[in-house]
Design a protein around this motif. Sequence first.
Motif, PDB file in Angstrom:
ATOM      1  N   PRO A   1      -0.212   2.577 -10.350  1.00 34.77           N
ATOM      2  CA  PRO A   1       0.478   1.284 -10.348  1.00 34.77           C
ATOM      3  C   PRO A   1       0.573   0.716  -8.953  1.00 34.77           C
ATOM      4  N   ALA A   2       0.444  -0.590  -8.861  1.00 40.19           N
ATOM      5  CA  ALA A   2       0.525  -1.254  -7.560  1.00 40.19           C
ATOM      6  C   ALA A   2       1.930  -1.126  -6.992  1.00 40.19           C
ATOM      7  N   ALA A   3       1.989  -1.025  -5.669  1.00 45.80           N
ATOM      8  CA  ALA A   3       3.294  -0.952  -5.016  1.00 45.80           C
ATOM      9  C   ALA A   3       4.047  -2.252  -5.243  1.00 45.80           C
ATOM     10  N   PRO A   4       5.335  -2.185  -5.484  1.00 43.25           N
ATOM     11  CA  PRO A   4       6.097  -3.411  -5.722  1.00 43.25           C
ATOM     12  C   PRO A   4       6.091  -4.315  -4.498  1.00 43.25           C
ATOM     13  N   THR A   5       6.021  -5.614  -4.768  1.00 45.36           N
ATOM     14  CA  THR A   5       6.063  -6.583  -3.676  1.00 45.36           C
ATOM     15  C   THR A   5       7.462  -6.651  -3.112  1.00 45.36           C
TER      16      THR A   5
END
Length: 239
Positions: free
Chosen positions: A124-128
């Motif tokens: 999962p992409a790192a949270p903005t």
Amino acid sequence: MSVAPLACVIVDDNEINRLTLEHLVDLSPELTLTASLASGLEALEFFRQGGHCNLLLLDVEMPMLSGLELAKLLPRPGPAIVLVTTHREFAVAAFDIQAVDYLVKPVEFGRFQQAVARVMAAQPAAPTPPPPATPASSELFVKVGTKTVRVNFDEVLYIEALSTYSVLVTPTHKHIVYLTLKALSERLPFAHFVRVHRSYIVNTRRIEAIEDGLLKLMQYEIPIGKSYQEEFMRRLESL
């Protein structure tokens, strides 16, 4: 920006196979070995005791508890699973447990790296990070002379450069601040304070009119520098 390596757990009842996988993990900078376990039961206990990993390299055929059975007992969401087996016919089973990849023994390093790349892509992409919070108050403390004074910047009409100092001009006061205009502008958290001249920053909320290249703020008239005109108008339209 560097990415932290993925925690990896190996589960295989064959010691030679485990050592081979450990060597492949050691050759992969994207991975770090958390545990190397000799059975599905050991692995089940590892996870039940709170063990964690991002990638599970899982042998399929093991006594007592197979890799496929173990995968179905893992909590969800669980680690990315890459099955490792000597038999190609387990490909359908790999699909059933949503394995990221399927490696056939003996595992070659190039093919192993392909599997690692697929696991990395599936993370999962790192949270903005959230945008900087807008100050709840328009008041800031600034050093004026020998005192630190609370200034309500809603009341500031403009800020003027004065040699190595700055002057905060309000309808009733002028505060001399021991900061250059540039240094003060870098500290202001308010978007409505805009540099309009090498010697002036204005509070756009207090502008009453713009005429003949001058900004009118109560009894004061502030010039707009030619090099600042385009940026000032753009900022004015965005506020």
